[in-house]
Design a protein around this motif. Structure first.
Motif, PDB file in Angstrom:
ATOM      1  N   PRO A   4     -30.522   1.641 -25.855  1.00  0.00           N
ATOM      2  CA  PRO A   4     -31.398   0.556 -26.299  1.00  0.00           C
ATOM      3  C   PRO A   4     -30.694  -0.252 -27.385  1.00  0.00           C
ATOM      4  O   PRO A   4     -29.865   0.304 -28.113  1.00  0.00           O
ATOM      5  CB  PRO A   4     -32.610   1.295 -26.885  1.00  0.00           C
ATOM      6  N   LEU A   5     -31.020  -1.534 -27.495  1.00  0.00           N
ATOM      7  CA  LEU A   5     -30.314  -2.327 -28.512  1.00  0.00           C
ATOM      8  C   LEU A   5     -30.739  -1.933 -29.931  1.00  0.00           C
ATOM      9  O   LEU A   5     -29.973  -2.075 -30.867  1.00  0.00           O
ATOM     10  CB  LEU A   5     -30.485  -3.818 -28.263  1.00  0.00           C
ATOM     11  N   GLU A   6     -31.953  -1.441 -30.080  1.00  0.00           N
ATOM     12  CA  GLU A   6     -32.308  -0.833 -31.357  1.00  0.00           C
ATOM     13  C   GLU A   6     -32.022   0.661 -31.240  1.00  0.00           C
ATOM     14  O   GLU A   6     -32.524   1.314 -30.330  1.00  0.00           O
ATOM     15  CB  GLU A   6     -33.801  -1.017 -31.674  1.00  0.00           C
ATOM     16  N   GLN A  42     -38.644  -8.594 -23.527  1.00  0.00           N
ATOM     17  CA  GLN A  42     -39.468  -7.394 -23.364  1.00  0.00           C
ATOM     18  C   GLN A  42     -39.631  -6.722 -24.724  1.00  0.00           C
ATOM     19  O   GLN A  42     -40.610  -6.962 -25.415  1.00  0.00           O
ATOM     20  CB  GLN A  42     -38.895  -6.491 -22.276  1.00  0.00           C
ATOM     21  N   CYS A  43     -38.664  -5.900 -25.146  1.00  0.00           N
ATOM     22  CA  CYS A  43     -38.850  -5.258 -26.453  1.00  0.00           C
ATOM     23  C   CYS A  43     -38.697  -6.244 -27.596  1.00  0.00           C
ATOM     24  O   CYS A  43     -39.146  -6.000 -28.706  1.00  0.00           O
ATOM     25  CB  CYS A  43     -37.889  -4.088 -26.632  1.00  0.00           C
ATOM     26  N   GLY A  44     -38.008  -7.361 -27.345  1.00  0.00           N
ATOM     27  CA  GLY A  44     -37.885  -8.391 -28.366  1.00  0.00           C
ATOM     28  C   GLY A  44     -36.797  -8.148 -29.393  1.00  0.00           C
ATOM     29  O   GLY A  44     -36.643  -8.937 -30.321  1.00  0.00           O
ATOM     30  N   CYS A  47     -28.792  -8.100 -23.633  1.00  0.00           N
ATOM     31  CA  CYS A  47     -30.185  -7.689 -23.602  1.00  0.00           C
ATOM     32  C   CYS A  47     -30.236  -6.457 -22.714  1.00  0.00           C
ATOM     33  O   CYS A  47     -29.667  -6.452 -21.629  1.00  0.00           O
ATOM     34  CB  CYS A  47     -31.079  -8.785 -23.026  1.00  0.00           C
ATOM     35  N   ARG A  48     -30.883  -5.403 -23.182  1.00  0.00           N
ATOM     36  CA  ARG A  48     -30.922  -4.180 -22.381  1.00  0.00           C
ATOM     37  C   ARG A  48     -32.204  -4.112 -21.567  1.00  0.00           C
ATOM     38  O   ARG A  48     -32.324  -3.243 -20.714  1.00  0.00           O
ATOM     39  CB  ARG A  48     -30.806  -2.974 -23.316  1.00  0.00           C
ATOM     40  N   CYS A  49     -33.175  -4.977 -21.830  1.00  0.00           N
ATOM     41  CA  CYS A  49     -34.490  -4.842 -21.187  1.00  0.00           C
ATOM     42  C   CYS A  49     -34.765  -5.839 -20.076  1.00  0.00           C
ATOM     43  O   CYS A  49     -35.319  -5.492 -19.052  1.00  0.00           O
ATOM     44  CB  CYS A  49     -35.604  -5.053 -22.204  1.00  0.00           C
ATOM     45  N   THR A  50     -34.447  -7.079 -20.326  1.00  0.00           N
ATOM     46  CA  THR A  50     -35.098  -8.167 -19.592  1.00  0.00           C
ATOM     47  C   THR A  50     -34.362  -8.560 -18.325  1.00  0.00           C
ATOM     48  O   THR A  50     -34.970  -9.117 -17.396  1.00  0.00           O
ATOM     49  CB  THR A  50     -35.267  -9.387 -20.540  1.00  0.00           C
TER      50      THR A  50
HETATM   51  S1  FES Z   1     -35.757  -7.607 -24.813  1.00  0.00           S
HETATM   52 FE1  FES Z   1     -35.120  -5.599 -25.358  1.00  0.00          FE
HETATM   53  S2  FES Z   1     -33.038  -5.906 -25.668  1.00  0.00           S
HETATM   54 FE2  FES Z   1     -33.630  -7.809 -24.936  1.00  0.00          FE
END
Ligand code: FES
Ligand code: FES
Lengths: 802, 158
Positions: free
Chosen positions: A198-200, B99-101, B135-138
């Motif tokens: 995850p990016l965080e 998504q997660c922002g 981006c890991r989510c979108t």
């Molecule tokens: S929205 Fe989660 S990393 Fe881009």
């Protein structure tokens, strides 16, 4: 009903906050808190001889240094083994801070607390740890054969060994069925290590209230309720004195379901000891070497089939690399073993896995959790069968499909939740039809011939999967209507960007007949809802979604009962529309839900104008009943739980067209198509988003991402410079089509969608590259240089054969 | 310690920072502007992107002392004074571009600069423009869509 929002592509309610910088992620909290940093092992396997902190003590701003010896009570014991499956005969977990032996690079050895992170790291750099280096065990096959042991008391490095076997209808075992089959094939597959990334990263913030003897912890977690219980147990605190909140979380994908992380108990412990807020924010290198990875497996496959390509017997042996510890048990290889059969009914099946310790970062679920490996195995088998028979790859799949009238379909295996693997519903032939249409499967040969005439190599690939989603044991929901007419929904599971605030609000608004704007949703805050399992395994919508719907139905029933009394009507004649309880067919006779909330709570004090309507002199109550009737509770609220008898099974099929460069062996995805069935859609926009994100991660796994360990157990690519995650330039446009076969197992008819995008991608890309190149692809990821080498080997072979 | 003065989102701010303080840390922890995120601290993910005198830079690769006296825009400064979301922010909400922002502030800053320099980018130019942000989510396609939509909104409103 104007308020029917279930099924609509409602815009996300979390976005305004996240788009303006007002999100609150872990590191955004606790300004002024003390900061923790860790000394982590630079060796994959070593004995700690001595830790010398004398130089570090001089650092200005240093507050504390802790080693294993400082840890009291349960904190000094190994971390819990969360899922103790009986086959995990040699489960091992780490200590929060290493005791004597370190077993992978990155294992925490010393915790430092200082005024800020820079100073904490300064102190870390000055701490001298004297190690006696031991021989590391790296690579799953090496570990399975090695005399070197990761844990001195685990013979052969084998943590678990599990066999499941389903005989054929005629009672043949898989091996017999294969031997008796008209055709057999045997091959080996190799899947690399990747990670959630995850990016965080992870992070923990703890605040101890010395007056109240209570602890509040924020953690970037997928399961705040479990972290809470772990903290209470490890620190010996009464559970009600511990609250854990998951704030905005910047992605999880599995890695944040492990609990407690060492830091999740060490940081709160330090906060209590020091009487000050303490925070730790993981940095990227720490994430690479001290959190968790997944995927790495070696599979040996034997398959027997008839002239139509129907599988008569399948025998799979898996070596699963679970790294240095097994905190999350053997869920990953169990899922691989049981989800391998996909949408197919096969004659007889035998699967055996050995879960092997190596001196590398521990392996726990990453989005897809064992399924990408499973699907890689099954879909490679389908392709190899088709190739052997000279048959169309989709025809071979179709010949093996479970048919729509065969549900519920029992695969005869025990799933990851310890319950039978029974598919609830699906329509695989229709799914395949849609996919073939979407990608233009039948026209592809002509396209390929045209490309070949231009000197271009293109190939098409396909992959099918079934995904057990919505695993139990349960989730809950609490719904409260307050006297201002607002609806407050809470559920204990967490959110890491999936849009839960939005979809749960959609469900509540639909069930209660109120406008979306009136609904607020809280997730992952144990102060609001203490009972929950967590967000993983595509379970949030199924579990909490249904629990919230059930809670809303309770509230609705109560509201109608109270309103019926007030309106002197029959509850069966009432409906709730736009936040008003109305008599059906008589729109003039209505009472706002807000007023019903007031009436539900008999009051003594008129603290505001609304409340005045419910005080003891308001006059509507009868004198021969207590104000709160027996069996009733004051307030318009309800709580309910959803606990399914077993998982729901979503399914899908992906196809891709790739082009490979004849000179550079560069691999380009030209088109990518997905047909997806997760039952009833709550919010199609969000489901599509989940698929897009999943495919992007899948593309990473298929073409780029792998953890490269050297023989010493050093992770050579522990940075974003070297571990390649795809950017916008690498991810194809994803074309999607939805199929909705509702699940008969839950009131909303939904199935999970979180992992769908990622599961078959490696299989699909392998299939397409194989089609383009005419070379067997049996390992993932595949880079241009891998393909280049494969080409060379293939030409070499054909030269030596002629 | 060094006294520095920055104009952040139109407001003059002062901070006392050691020479090694990263701009990302200075913004987040000294000035309390936590909208700028840190995903890698080695210049690859783009989460920490802010606008320095209008140009996108990685605040995790910039020492705060080196930008003394300069003008910085963070995600907190993209919306109008009255809170109206900028066209880029609105487009991301409309097209489900997050998504997660966590990566989002970096994308928003990058795209704001991109569209200022090229108000009607082609598909290729959009990909190129955002190819420094992970981006890991979108999964990017809704982000690409958001960029085009933002360009449209800006054209409509100009
Ligand atoms: S929205 Fe989660 S990393 Fe881009
Ligand atoms: S945090 Fe600056 S580029 Fe990743």
């Amino acid at each position: 009903m104007t308020t029917k929002l279930f099924g609509e592509p409602v815009r996300r309610r979390e976005d305004p906050r996240l788009l303006t910088g007002r999100g609150l992620y872990l590191d955004d909290l606790g300004a002024g808190a003390l900061q923790a940093a860790f000394v982590r092992s630079p060796h994959a396997h070593a004995r700690i001889r001595d830790i010398d902190v004398s130089a570090a003590i001089e650092v200005d701003g240093l507050v504390a240094i802790y080693t294993w010896e400082d840890l009291p009570g349960a904190l000094a014991e190994p971390l819990p083994l969360l899922i103790p499956h009986p086959a995990l005969t040699h489960g091992r977990t780490a200590y929060p801070l290493a005791r004597e032996i370190v077993r992978h690079v990155g294992e925490p050895v010393v915790m430092v607390v200082a005024r800020d992170r820079y100073l904490a790291e300064d102190a870390c750099a000055l701490i001298e740890v004297d190690y006696e280096i031991l021989k590391p065990v790296v690579g799953v096959e090496e570990a399975a054969q090695s005399a070197q042991l990761v844990h001195a008391d685990v013979p052969g490095n084998v943590g678990a060994h599990l066999i499941q076997e389903v005989p054929s209808a005629a009672g043949l075992g898989a091996r017999e069925a294969i031997d008796a089959a008209p055709h057999t094939l045997a091959f080996r597959l190799d899947i690399e290590r990747s990670a959630s990334m995850p990016l965080e990263g992870r992070g923990v913030h703890a605040r101890w209230d010395a007056d109240d003897h209570s602890l509040r912890v924020h953690s970037s977690t997928q399961t705040s309720t479990s972290v809470r219980m772990a903290i209470a147990a490890k620190l010996g605190l009464p559970l009600p004195k511990v609250e854990v909140v998951a704030p905005d979380v910047g992605g999880g994908f599995g890695v944040k379901i492990v609990h407690p992380w060492p830091e999740e108990i060490l940081v709160p412990w330090a906060a209590i000891r020091l009487g000050q807020e303490v925070k730790w924010t993981e940095d990227r290198r720490e994430h690479f070497i001290s959190s968790a990875h997944e995927r790495a497996q070696v599979q040996s496959v034997r398959v027997g089939f008839d002239d139509e390509g129907r599988i008569l017997g399948l025998d799979v042996e898996i070596l699963h690399d679970h790294g240095a510890y097994t905190p999350y048990g053997i869920i990953v290889p169990i899922i691989t073993a049981t989800q391998l059969l996909g949408p197919y009914k096969i004659g007889a099946y035998r699967v055996a896995f050995s879960s092997i310790y190596t001196n590398t970062v521990q392996v726990t679920p990453y989005r897809g959790a064992g399924r990408p490996q499973a699907v890689f195995c099954m879909e490679r088998s389908m392709d190899h069968i088709a190739e052997h028979l000279g048959a169309d790859r989709t025809a071979v799949r179709a010949a093996n499909f479970i048919q729509p009238d065969e549900f519920p379909y029992d695969q005869g295996l025990i799933f990851q939740d310890g319950r039978p693997l029974i598919y609830d519903s699906g329509d695989y032939p229709e799914s395949l039809r849609l996919l073939k249409e979407l990608i233009g499967w039948d026209d592809f040969p002509a396209l390929k011939a045209r490309a070949a005439a231009e000197g271009r190599a293109i190939g098409i690939g396909i992959g099918c999967y079934v995904e057990g989603t919505g695993v139990g044991p349960y989730e809950g929901g609490h719904v409260q209507v307050t006297s201002d007419g607002r609806v407050h929904v809470s559920t204990g599971l967490t959110s890491q960007g999936q849009g839960h605030e939005t979809v749960f609000a959609q469900i509540a608004a639909t069930e209660l007949g109120v406008p979306l704007e009136q609904v607020s949703v809280v997730t992952g805050d144990t102060r609001r809802f203490g009972y929950a399992v967590g967000t993983f395994a595509s379970r949030a919508a199924v579990m909490s979604g249904n629990a919230i719907a059930l809670a809303c139905r309770k509230v609705r029933e109560k509201a109608l009962r109270i309103a019926a009394e007030a309106l002197e009507a029959d509850p069966r004649d009432l409906e709730i529309v736009d936040g008003e309880v109305r008599v059906v067919g008589a729109p003039g006779t209505a009472i706002p839900l807000a007023t019903v909330a007031v009436l539900s709570n008999p009051l003594r004090y008129a603290f505001d104008a609304e409340a005045a309507r419910a005080t003891q002199f308001a006059g509507t109550s009868s004198f021969d009943r207590p104000p709160v009737a027996e069996g009733e509770e004051p307030g318009l609220e309800g709580r309910d739980y959803y606990s399914p008898i077993r998982s729901t099974f979503a399914s899908g099929m992906h196809a891709a067209i790739v082009e490979t460069d004849p000179l550079t062996a560069e691999i380009r995805i030209l088109r990518y198509a997905v047909v997806h069935d997760c039952g009833n859609l709550i919010n199609p926009m969000i489901v599509e988003g989940q698929i897009h994100g999943g495919v992007a991660q899948g593309v990473g796994g298929a073409l780029y991402e792998k953890m490269v360990y050297d023989g010493h157990g050093q992770l050579l690519n522990a940075s974003f410079m070297d571990f390649l995650m795809p950017y916008a330039t690498e991810v194809p446009f994803v074309e999607t089509a939805h199929l909705e076969t509702p699940s008969p197992l839950n009131p909303l008819g939904i199935k999970g969608a979180g992992e769908a995008g990622v599961i078959p991608v490696s299989a699909v890309i392998a299939s397409a590259i194989e089609d383009a190149e005419g070379i067997r692809i049996d390992r993932m990821p595949i880079s241009p240089s891998d393909l280049f080498d494969l080409r060379r080997a293939a030409t070499g072979r054909s030269t030596s054969e002629t | 310690m060094h006294e520095i003065t920055l104009t952040v989102n139109g407001v003059v701010r002062q901070a006392a920072v050691p020479a090694r303080r990263l701009l990302s840390d200075c913004l987040r922890h000294d000035l309390g502007l936590t909208g700028t995120h840190v995903g890698c601290e080695h210049g690859v993910c783009g989460c920490c992107t802010v606008l320095l005198d209008g140009e996108p830079v990685r605040s995790c690769l910039t020492f705060a002392v080196t930008v003394d006296g300069r003008d910085i825009t963070t995600v907190e400064g993209l919306a109008g004074q009255d809170g109206t979301l900028s066209p880029v922010q609105r487009a991301f909400a409309e097209c489900h571009g997050l998504q997660c922002g966590f990566c989002t502030p970096g994308f928003l800053c990058t795209v704001t600069a991109l569209l200022r320099d090229n108000p009607a980018p082609s598909d290729e130019e959009v990909l190129e423009g955002i190819s420094g942000n992970l981006c890991r989510c979108t999964g990017y396609q809704n982000i690409v869509k958001s960029v085009h939509r933002a360009a449209e909104i800006m054209a409509e409103e100009s």
